[in-house]
Design a protein around this motif. Structure first.
Motif, PDB file in Angstrom:
ATOM      1  N   MET A 197     -11.808  -0.723   6.830  1.00  0.00           N
ATOM      2  CA  MET A 197     -10.437  -1.236   6.770  1.00  0.00           C
ATOM      3  C   MET A 197      -9.530  -0.399   7.676  1.00  0.00           C
ATOM      4  SD  MET A 197      -9.893  -3.548   3.912  1.00  0.00           S
ATOM      5  CE  MET A 197      -8.169  -3.254   3.815  1.00  0.00           C
ATOM      6  N   ARG A 198      -8.553  -1.074   8.259  1.00  0.00           N
ATOM      7  CA  ARG A 198      -7.648  -0.385   9.174  1.00  0.00           C
ATOM      8  C   ARG A 198      -6.805   0.653   8.449  1.00  0.00           C
ATOM      9  NH1 ARG A 198      -4.174  -4.501  12.246  1.00  0.00           N
ATOM     10  NH2 ARG A 198      -3.698  -2.698  13.533  1.00  0.00           N
ATOM     11  N   LEU A 199      -6.443   0.375   7.194  1.00  0.00           N
ATOM     12  CA  LEU A 199      -5.666   1.342   6.424  1.00  0.00           C
ATOM     13  C   LEU A 199      -6.462   2.630   6.229  1.00  0.00           C
ATOM     14  CD1 LEU A 199      -3.216   2.179   4.763  1.00  0.00           C
ATOM     15  CD2 LEU A 199      -4.192   0.937   2.804  1.00  0.00           C
ATOM     16  N   ALA A 200      -7.741   2.506   5.886  1.00  0.00           N
ATOM     17  CA  ALA A 200      -8.595   3.685   5.697  1.00  0.00           C
ATOM     18  C   ALA A 200      -8.737   4.461   7.003  1.00  0.00           C
ATOM     19  CB  ALA A 200      -9.964   3.262   5.177  1.00  0.00           C
ATOM     20  N   LYS A 201      -8.876   3.726   8.112  1.00  0.00           N
ATOM     21  CA  LYS A 201      -9.034   4.378   9.412  1.00  0.00           C
ATOM     22  C   LYS A 201      -7.779   5.176   9.775  1.00  0.00           C
ATOM     23  CE  LYS A 201     -10.258   3.359  14.214  1.00  0.00           C
ATOM     24  NZ  LYS A 201     -10.633   2.285  15.177  1.00  0.00           N
ATOM     25  N   ARG A 239      -5.533   6.342   7.662  1.00  0.00           N
ATOM     26  CA  ARG A 239      -5.434   7.472   6.727  1.00  0.00           C
ATOM     27  C   ARG A 239      -6.289   8.645   7.206  1.00  0.00           C
ATOM     28  NH1 ARG A 239      -9.204   8.763   3.341  1.00  0.00           N
ATOM     29  NH2 ARG A 239     -10.089   6.688   3.073  1.00  0.00           N
ATOM     30  N   LYS A 240      -7.530   8.353   7.587  1.00  0.00           N
ATOM     31  CA  LYS A 240      -8.435   9.408   8.053  1.00  0.00           C
ATOM     32  C   LYS A 240      -7.921  10.039   9.341  1.00  0.00           C
ATOM     33  CE  LYS A 240     -12.503   7.220   5.981  1.00  0.00           C
ATOM     34  NZ  LYS A 240     -13.745   6.479   6.244  1.00  0.00           N
ATOM     35  N   ALA A 241      -7.351   9.189  10.225  1.00  0.00           N
ATOM     36  CA  ALA A 241      -6.817   9.711  11.485  1.00  0.00           C
ATOM     37  C   ALA A 241      -5.691  10.706  11.246  1.00  0.00           C
ATOM     38  CB  ALA A 241      -6.328   8.557  12.356  1.00  0.00           C
ATOM     39  N   MET A 242      -4.948  10.529  10.150  1.00  0.00           N
ATOM     40  CA  MET A 242      -3.850  11.444   9.808  1.00  0.00           C
ATOM     41  C   MET A 242      -4.335  12.668   9.031  1.00  0.00           C
ATOM     42  SD  MET A 242      -1.104  10.274  11.171  1.00  0.00           S
ATOM     43  CE  MET A 242      -2.175   9.814  12.527  1.00  0.00           C
ATOM     44  N   GLY A 243      -5.660  12.721   8.763  1.00  0.00           N
ATOM     45  CA  GLY A 243      -6.232  13.902   8.131  1.00  0.00           C
ATOM     46  C   GLY A 243      -6.210  13.907   6.619  1.00  0.00           C
ATOM     47  N   TYR A 244      -6.020  12.731   6.011  1.00  0.00           N
ATOM     48  CA  TYR A 244      -5.975  12.659   4.551  1.00  0.00           C
ATOM     49  C   TYR A 244      -7.292  12.136   3.992  1.00  0.00           C
ATOM     50  CZ  TYR A 244      -0.860  12.943   4.871  1.00  0.00           C
ATOM     51  OH  TYR A 244       0.424  13.340   5.126  1.00  0.00           O
ATOM     52  N   SER A 245      -7.790  12.781   2.953  1.00  0.00           N
ATOM     53  CA  SER A 245      -8.822  12.154   2.129  1.00  0.00           C
ATOM     54  C   SER A 245      -8.133  11.138   1.229  1.00  0.00           C
ATOM     55  CB  SER A 245      -9.543  13.201   1.272  1.00  0.00           C
ATOM     56  OG  SER A 245      -8.642  13.750   0.317  1.00  0.00           O
ATOM     57  N   ALA A 292       4.407   4.742   5.041  1.00  0.00           N
ATOM     58  CA  ALA A 292       4.671   4.635   6.476  1.00  0.00           C
ATOM     59  C   ALA A 292       4.907   6.017   7.086  1.00  0.00           C
ATOM     60  CB  ALA A 292       5.884   3.734   6.711  1.00  0.00           C
ATOM     61  N   THR A 293       5.649   6.859   6.385  1.00  0.00           N
ATOM     62  CA  THR A 293       5.900   8.219   6.881  1.00  0.00           C
ATOM     63  C   THR A 293       4.602   9.010   7.000  1.00  0.00           C
ATOM     64  OG1 THR A 293       8.103   8.224   5.884  1.00  0.00           O
ATOM     65  CG2 THR A 293       7.136  10.367   6.412  1.00  0.00           C
ATOM     66  N   LEU A 294       3.769   8.945   5.963  1.00  0.00           N
ATOM     67  CA  LEU A 294       2.512   9.694   5.969  1.00  0.00           C
ATOM     68  C   LEU A 294       1.583   9.223   7.081  1.00  0.00           C
ATOM     69  CD1 LEU A 294       1.775   9.802   2.126  1.00  0.00           C
ATOM     70  CD2 LEU A 294       2.686  11.646   3.526  1.00  0.00           C
ATOM     71  N   LEU A 295       1.585   7.917   7.345  1.00  0.00           N
ATOM     72  CA  LEU A 295       0.686   7.344   8.343  1.00  0.00           C
ATOM     73  C   LEU A 295       1.305   7.318   9.742  1.00  0.00           C
ATOM     74  CD1 LEU A 295      -0.685   4.358   6.219  1.00  0.00           C
ATOM     75  CD2 LEU A 295      -1.834   6.525   6.708  1.00  0.00           C
ATOM     76  N   GLN A 296       2.564   7.817   9.837  1.00  0.00           N
ATOM     77  CA  GLN A 296       3.296   7.862  11.110  1.00  0.00           C
ATOM     78  C   GLN A 296       3.438   6.469  11.725  1.00  0.00           C
ATOM     79  OE1 GLN A 296       1.969  10.981  13.768  1.00  0.00           O
ATOM     80  NE2 GLN A 296       1.860  12.489  12.123  1.00  0.00           N
ATOM     81  N   LEU A 297       3.872   5.538  10.874  1.00  0.00           N
ATOM     82  CA  LEU A 297       4.112   4.160  11.280  1.00  0.00           C
ATOM     83  C   LEU A 297       5.525   3.781  10.857  1.00  0.00           C
ATOM     84  CD1 LEU A 297       0.805   2.567   9.885  1.00  0.00           C
ATOM     85  CD2 LEU A 297       1.227   3.192  12.278  1.00  0.00           C
ATOM     86  N   ASP A 298       6.087   2.765  11.512  1.00  0.00           N
ATOM     87  CA  ASP A 298       7.304   2.207  10.929  1.00  0.00           C
ATOM     88  C   ASP A 298       6.896   1.109   9.946  1.00  0.00           C
ATOM     89  OD1 ASP A 298       6.930  -0.247  12.329  1.00  0.00           O
ATOM     90  OD2 ASP A 298       8.037   0.517  14.064  1.00  0.00           O
TER      91      ASP A 298
END
Length: 418
Positions: free
Chosen positions: A1-5, A7-13, A47-53
């Motif tokens: 899933m794109r959301l999981a991808k 999240r991982k890119a931002m360094g979060y488990s 959105a803030t955590l994932l660096q998205l608007d």
């Protein structure tokens, strides 16, 4: 899933992402599998955590075709983060709790020939090891470090339950009820509240089978506290009423029923019932009339030493800020928090005093008390203090325009991502 991808890119488990958002890890899993979507209240912080608007986040959450293609291309063992080692340990942990709980509920094998084999995992051995594990858990800076040894103990308990003799049933069920509560504490400390509730349910069942009333009542209290933490106060109050009835049949020299009362006070405060909260706190105070050994230092640790700070915290919940502040300051000045070893307790009181400041729109008070609580959270790695600081974040509101408060808020977010 794109959301999981993302999240991982931002360094979060999954676990850390859920912790920062204040939701259960399983909730994040359902979002990532497309089974549910995040409520509007969670989306700005996501959105803030994932660096998205927000528009980019909405697009991420409503792109099933892209999700399907990514899912089809992913190795089966790596979907939704379920293939990582933490999740594998978690599933094995719960499997062992479930299996041991089922074995504890089955009728005993009547063959006395099994008694000798079962001695290699005797109830006395389990009792001693469980006591040791509770001590290790209480002293451990990182609670998750205890998971592996508890899992091994669960595995050994499973073997003993498979081979138990009739005369060992009650003792082994008691050992299981004890160990399942510790397993639940590990899950709760890791913000896996659904897992914790499952462990506490298994603990209550095993303890009930053994008619170990105090152990049984404590399992119910811990289960109720999951609801308290998730603000399901009415459900918690119902479970605690059952816990009170069970505790009344236990050992009157122990503090069990007074611990029930102290948690009932928290549920009643959540329901904004001041009179019921005060009655429960007054009932809990009777623990000071007991003499001798009040608790066992494991699944029961209540001795009334925290009642002043708990009363202050309840007044915060009820919005009685003057009463809360005077009570909490009294607790903060006590020998237990000035000279005692419990940074966790001191951090919780400081966080509550900062909440009072937020409710009064007093930025100075928020920063003064909150920064000290933050320092203790960093020093100890305490997830408990971090959760109290997260609750404080929700109270900051318009104070966030103050530069000092905004910096403090950001520091809490960084702490919760660590």
């Amino acid at each position: 899933m794109r959301l999981a991808k993302q999240r991982k890119a931002m360094g979060y488990s999954q676990e850390k992402f859920a912790h920062v958002l204040g939701v259960d890890r399983t909730t994040v899993g359902r979002w990532e599998r497309g089974e549910t979507t995040p409520d509007p209240v969670h989306r700005p912080k996501m959105a803030t955590l994932l660096q998205l608007d927000l528009s980019e986040l909405d697009a991420l959450l409503t792109s099933p075709q892209a999700d399907f293609q990514e899912s089809a291309a992913s190795p089966p063992g790596d979907r939704d983060g379920s293939g990582d080692i933490d999740d594998m340990i978690r599933r094995e942990f719960l499997r062992l709790v479930t299996a041991a709980g089922a074995l504890a509920a089955l009728p005993a094998d009547e063959a006395e020939a099994l008694a000798e084999a079962a001695q290699r995992g005797s109830p006395d051995d389990f009792h001693r090891m469980n006591q040791h594990l509770w001590q290790v858990y209480q002293l451990a800076r990182s609670k998750s470090s205890v998971t592996t040894v508890v899992r091994d103990q669960l595995s050994t308990l499973n073997d003993a339950l498979k081979m138990r003799a009739p005369r060992q049933v009650d003792a082994l069920c008691t050992a299981a009820g004890d160990l399942f509560q510790l397993a639940g504490e590990l899950s709760f400390d890791g913000n896996r509240y659904t897992d914790a509730a499952a462990c506490y349910s298994a603990a209550a069942s095993a303890s009930g089978n053994a008619r170990a009333f105090d152990l049984w009542a404590c399992a119910l209290v811990r289960h109720a506290y999951v609801d308290v933490y998730e603000k399901r106060f009415a459900e918690a109050a119902e479970t605690l009423e059952v816990a009170w009835r069970v505790a009344a049949r236990g050992d009157s020299s122990l503090s069990t029923r007074y611990w029930v009362a102290s948690v009932q006070a928290e549920a009643y405060a959540g329901l904004q019932d001041l009179d019921a909260c005060e009655r429960a706190l007054d009932e809990a105070q009777y623990v000071t009339d007991l003499s001798g050994r009040l608790h066992n230092g494991g699944w029961l640790r209540f001795d009334g030493s925290r009642l002043t700070e708990e009363r202050g915290a309840r007044y915060v919940q009820l919005g009685r800020l003057d009463l809360a502040e005077s009570t909490l300051k009294s607790a903060l000045a006590s020998d237990a928090l000035v000279h005692g070893p419990s940074f966790r307790r001191r951090g919780a009181v400081l966080a509550d005093l900062a909440v009072i400041g937020a409710k009064r729109l007093d930025a100075e008070q928020v920063v003064a008390y909150g920064s000290e609580a933050l320092r203790l959270a960093r020093q100890t790695g305490s997830g408990y203090i971090a959760r109290r600081l997260q609750a404080l974040q929700a109270e900051l509101g318009s104070l966030g325009r103050d530069r000092r408060v905004a910096e403090f808020d950001a520091e809490i977010s960084v702490l919760c991502r660590m």
